[in-house]
Design a protein around this motif. Structure first.
Motif, PDB file in Angstrom:
ATOM      1  N   ARG A  90       0.783  -1.284   0.055  1.00 35.36           N
ATOM      2  CA  ARG A  90      -0.192  -0.078  -0.108  1.00 35.36           C
ATOM      3  C   ARG A  90       0.913   1.107  -0.131  1.00 35.36           C
ATOM      4  O   ARG A  90       2.100   1.396   0.226  1.00 35.36           O
ATOM      5  CB  ARG A  90      -0.934   0.057   1.281  1.00 35.36           C
ATOM      6  CG  ARG A  90      -1.933  -1.042   1.319  1.00 35.36           C
ATOM      7  CD  ARG A  90      -2.590  -1.276   2.852  1.00 35.36           C
ATOM      8  NE  ARG A  90      -3.196   0.028   3.148  1.00 35.36           N
ATOM      9  CZ  ARG A  90      -4.617   0.217   3.100  1.00 35.36           C
ATOM     10  NH1 ARG A  90      -5.261  -0.977   2.758  1.00 35.36           N
ATOM     11  NH2 ARG A  90      -5.176   1.075   3.405  1.00 35.36           N
ATOM     12  N   ARG A  91       0.232   2.341  -0.317  1.00 32.41           N
ATOM     13  CA  ARG A  91       0.828   3.888  -0.221  1.00 32.41           C
ATOM     14  C   ARG A  91       2.078   3.877  -1.143  1.00 32.41           C
ATOM     15  O   ARG A  91       3.169   4.350  -0.636  1.00 32.41           O
ATOM     16  CB  ARG A  91       0.875   3.941   1.244  1.00 32.41           C
ATOM     17  CG  ARG A  91      -0.365   4.042   1.988  1.00 32.41           C
ATOM     18  CD  ARG A  91       0.125   4.683   3.527  1.00 32.41           C
ATOM     19  NE  ARG A  91      -1.228   4.579   4.299  1.00 32.41           N
ATOM     20  CZ  ARG A  91      -1.054   4.973   5.606  1.00 32.41           C
ATOM     21  NH1 ARG A  91       0.203   5.233   6.152  1.00 32.41           N
ATOM     22  NH2 ARG A  91      -2.222   4.717   6.417  1.00 32.41           N
ATOM     23  N   ARG A  92       2.071   3.466  -2.305  1.00 30.22           N
ATOM     24  CA  ARG A  92       3.200   3.621  -3.064  1.00 30.22           C
ATOM     25  C   ARG A  92       2.733   4.355  -4.411  1.00 30.22           C
ATOM     26  O   ARG A  92       2.577   3.835  -5.316  1.00 30.22           O
ATOM     27  CB  ARG A  92       3.621   2.235  -3.374  1.00 30.22           C
ATOM     28  CG  ARG A  92       4.083   1.281  -2.481  1.00 30.22           C
ATOM     29  CD  ARG A  92       5.195   2.203  -1.578  1.00 30.22           C
ATOM     30  NE  ARG A  92       5.286   1.316  -0.258  1.00 30.22           N
ATOM     31  CZ  ARG A  92       6.282   1.013   0.320  1.00 30.22           C
ATOM     32  NH1 ARG A  92       7.577   1.103  -0.570  1.00 30.22           N
ATOM     33  NH2 ARG A  92       6.331   0.542   1.470  1.00 30.22           N
ATOM     34  N   PRO A  93       2.654   5.704  -4.420  1.00 32.07           N
ATOM     35  CA  PRO A  93       2.245   6.483  -5.379  1.00 32.07           C
ATOM     36  C   PRO A  93       3.462   6.530  -6.489  1.00 32.07           C
ATOM     37  O   PRO A  93       4.606   6.468  -6.151  1.00 32.07           O
ATOM     38  CB  PRO A  93       2.219   7.980  -4.920  1.00 32.07           C
ATOM     39  CG  PRO A  93       3.063   7.951  -3.726  1.00 32.07           C
ATOM     40  CD  PRO A  93       2.825   6.635  -3.062  1.00 32.07           C
ATOM     41  N   PRO A  98      -1.723   7.291  -7.115  1.00 37.82           N
ATOM     42  CA  PRO A  98      -2.052   6.482  -5.958  1.00 37.82           C
ATOM     43  C   PRO A  98      -1.941   4.979  -6.619  1.00 37.82           C
ATOM     44  O   PRO A  98      -2.480   4.798  -7.654  1.00 37.82           O
ATOM     45  CB  PRO A  98      -3.314   6.672  -5.169  1.00 37.82           C
ATOM     46  CG  PRO A  98      -4.029   7.339  -6.205  1.00 37.82           C
ATOM     47  CD  PRO A  98      -3.241   8.045  -7.027  1.00 37.82           C
ATOM     48  N   PHE A 100      -0.029   0.877  -5.904  1.00 40.48           N
ATOM     49  CA  PHE A 100       0.547  -0.607  -5.083  1.00 40.48           C
ATOM     50  C   PHE A 100       1.758  -1.031  -5.737  1.00 40.48           C
ATOM     51  O   PHE A 100       1.788  -0.930  -6.918  1.00 40.48           O
ATOM     52  CB  PHE A 100      -0.516  -1.521  -4.701  1.00 40.48           C
ATOM     53  CG  PHE A 100      -1.692  -1.294  -4.136  1.00 40.48           C
ATOM     54  CD1 PHE A 100      -1.938  -1.634  -2.790  1.00 40.48           C
ATOM     55  CD2 PHE A 100      -2.784  -0.664  -4.556  1.00 40.48           C
ATOM     56  CE1 PHE A 100      -3.187  -1.470  -2.085  1.00 40.48           C
ATOM     57  CE2 PHE A 100      -4.064  -0.290  -3.995  1.00 40.48           C
ATOM     58  CZ  PHE A 100      -4.172  -0.691  -2.777  1.00 40.48           C
ATOM     59  N   ALA A 123      -4.270   2.189  -7.953  1.00 39.12           N
ATOM     60  CA  ALA A 123      -4.986   1.813  -6.918  1.00 39.12           C
ATOM     61  C   ALA A 123      -6.597   1.457  -7.631  1.00 39.12           C
ATOM     62  O   ALA A 123      -7.107   1.789  -8.561  1.00 39.12           O
ATOM     63  CB  ALA A 123      -5.310   3.001  -5.970  1.00 39.12           C
ATOM     64  N   ALA A 127      -9.096   2.393  -1.124  1.00 34.47           N
ATOM     65  CA  ALA A 127      -8.025   2.046  -0.494  1.00 34.47           C
ATOM     66  C   ALA A 127      -7.911   0.590  -0.248  1.00 34.47           C
ATOM     67  O   ALA A 127      -6.851  -0.259  -0.204  1.00 34.47           O
ATOM     68  CB  ALA A 127      -7.366   2.753   0.648  1.00 34.47           C
ATOM     69  N   SER A 156      11.291   4.196   6.030  1.00 31.69           N
ATOM     70  CA  SER A 156      10.307   4.553   4.881  1.00 31.69           C
ATOM     71  C   SER A 156       9.414   5.617   5.530  1.00 31.69           C
ATOM     72  O   SER A 156       8.772   6.147   4.588  1.00 31.69           O
ATOM     73  CB  SER A 156       9.487   3.204   4.661  1.00 31.69           C
ATOM     74  OG  SER A 156       8.686   2.898   6.024  1.00 31.69           O
ATOM     75  N   LEU A 158       6.874   5.023   6.997  1.00 38.00           N
ATOM     76  CA  LEU A 158       5.321   4.495   6.944  1.00 38.00           C
ATOM     77  C   LEU A 158       5.362   3.850   8.522  1.00 38.00           C
ATOM     78  O   LEU A 158       6.249   3.288   9.138  1.00 38.00           O
ATOM     79  CB  LEU A 158       5.138   3.571   6.080  1.00 38.00           C
ATOM     80  CG  LEU A 158       5.274   4.147   4.555  1.00 38.00           C
ATOM     81  CD1 LEU A 158       5.160   3.143   3.584  1.00 38.00           C
ATOM     82  CD2 LEU A 158       4.173   5.098   4.435  1.00 38.00           C
ATOM     83  N   GLN A 168      -2.289  -7.430   1.742  1.00 38.23           N
ATOM     84  CA  GLN A 168      -1.729  -6.173   1.634  1.00 38.23           C
ATOM     85  C   GLN A 168      -1.027  -5.789   2.744  1.00 38.23           C
ATOM     86  O   GLN A 168      -0.998  -6.298   3.935  1.00 38.23           O
ATOM     87  CB  GLN A 168      -2.891  -5.049   1.552  1.00 38.23           C
ATOM     88  CG  GLN A 168      -3.868  -5.114   0.278  1.00 38.23           C
ATOM     89  CD  GLN A 168      -4.707  -3.819   0.289  1.00 38.23           C
ATOM     90  OE1 GLN A 168      -4.536  -2.956   1.230  1.00 38.23           O
ATOM     91  NE2 GLN A 168      -5.864  -4.219  -0.333  1.00 38.23           N
ATOM     92  N   LEU A 170       2.162  -2.950   4.303  1.00 37.42           N
ATOM     93  CA  LEU A 170       2.697  -1.375   4.232  1.00 37.42           C
ATOM     94  C   LEU A 170       4.188  -1.347   4.068  1.00 37.42           C
ATOM     95  O   LEU A 170       4.412  -0.546   3.442  1.00 37.42           O
ATOM     96  CB  LEU A 170       2.218  -0.653   5.691  1.00 37.42           C
ATOM     97  CG  LEU A 170       0.974  -0.125   5.657  1.00 37.42           C
ATOM     98  CD1 LEU A 170       0.571   0.386   7.122  1.00 37.42           C
ATOM     99  CD2 LEU A 170       0.619   0.758   4.709  1.00 37.42           C
TER     100      LEU A 170
END
Length: 263
Positions: A90-93, A98, A100, A123, A127, A156, A158, A168, A170
């Motif tokens: 997740r959260r990988r622009p 946006p 994955f 995405a 989310a 990271s 994160l 999923q 992070l």
């Protein structure tokens, strides 16, 4: 004429200037140090990217972390993708979109595997909605890619959290991910750049790292801080000279008046 320099107001100014100079010297030295660190890191990453590929086993083995000096070194490994162990990160622009990362274990040798970041997918509508992920190639493949360090919360930025949808994660943390797998994961992971045979459909490639200017901004900031020292000293001297000039100017009429009285 210069006794005013010992008045409380001017003593305060002297102290401020004397404190500013060492502070600016320290800030300049710190920026120059950051410039040297970032330049060395940029040179190392560039050299690793441009170096000929080596076998993954030379740099990464189960139970050992990847050395920082080996970041982004090009490696090759041959094995078979474990589609059942695949995850998305997740959260990988990417390019402002946006999405994955697609993470799939590549099994090789005697119950060993490496996590391969096969690329990026956009995405879904939310989310928590699973993204559309191209299936990994079946059968034996040879992967070439950039060796990356295991991700941590500190590296990271994160924060891991519980309650994520199935499949999923992070962070790309082989030690944590490997606890749910029936084989040992090597330290670090591989960011895929090439695969043989090529996949019929694949996620978007992850761009190569931007090594930037090697700390050029830090060098500029260091020079800037040291220029501030010269400005502070120049301003200090200018204020003193202006005060002296004003005192001389105010004293001149009194001298003329005294001379006239004497005559």
């Amino acid at each position: 004429m210069y006794r005013f320099l010992l008045t409380p107001r001017w003593i305060t100014l002297h102290i401020v200037v004397l404190l500013i100079i060492p502070a600016f010297v320290f800030l300049g030295q710190w920026q120059f140090g950051r410039f040297e660190e970032r330049s060395a890191d940029s040179d190392r990453v560039t050299a690793n990217i441009e170096a000929p590929p080596v076998a993954l086993s030379q740099l990464a083995v189960p139970g050992q972390r990847v050395e920082d000096d080996d970041r982004f070194r090009t490696v090759t490994v041959t094995g078979t993708y474990d589609a059942e162990g695949a995850l998305v990160v997740r959260r990988r622009p990417q390019e402002g979109r946006p999405g994955f990362y697609v993470l799939t274990p590549l099994v090789f040798g005697d119950k060993q595997a490496v996590l391969v970041n096969r690329g990026w997918v956009k995405a879904g509508p939310s989310a928590d909605a699973p993204p559309d992920v191209p299936a990994p190639t079946t059968g034996q493949v040879t992967v070439t890619g950039r060796l990356r360090l295991s991700e941590t919360e500190e590296s990271s930025g994160l924060r891991e959290r519980a309650g994520l949808p199935p499949g999923q994660v992070l962070l790309i943390d082989p030690e944590r991910i490997g606890k749910a797998l029936p084989y040992q994961l090597v330290g670090g992971f591989v960011e895929l750049t090439e695969q043989q045979p090529a996949a019929a459909t694949a996620p978007e490639p992850v761009p190569a790292p931007d090594v930037g200017s090697g700390g050029g901004l830090n060098l500029a900031y260091g020079v800037q801080w040291w220029l501030f020292i010269a400005f502070a000293i120049a301003a200090w001297i200018l204020l003193i000279r202006r005060e002296v000039a004003e005192r001389k100017a105010s004293a001149a009429p009194e001298s003329v008046a005294v001379s006239l009285r004497d005559t």
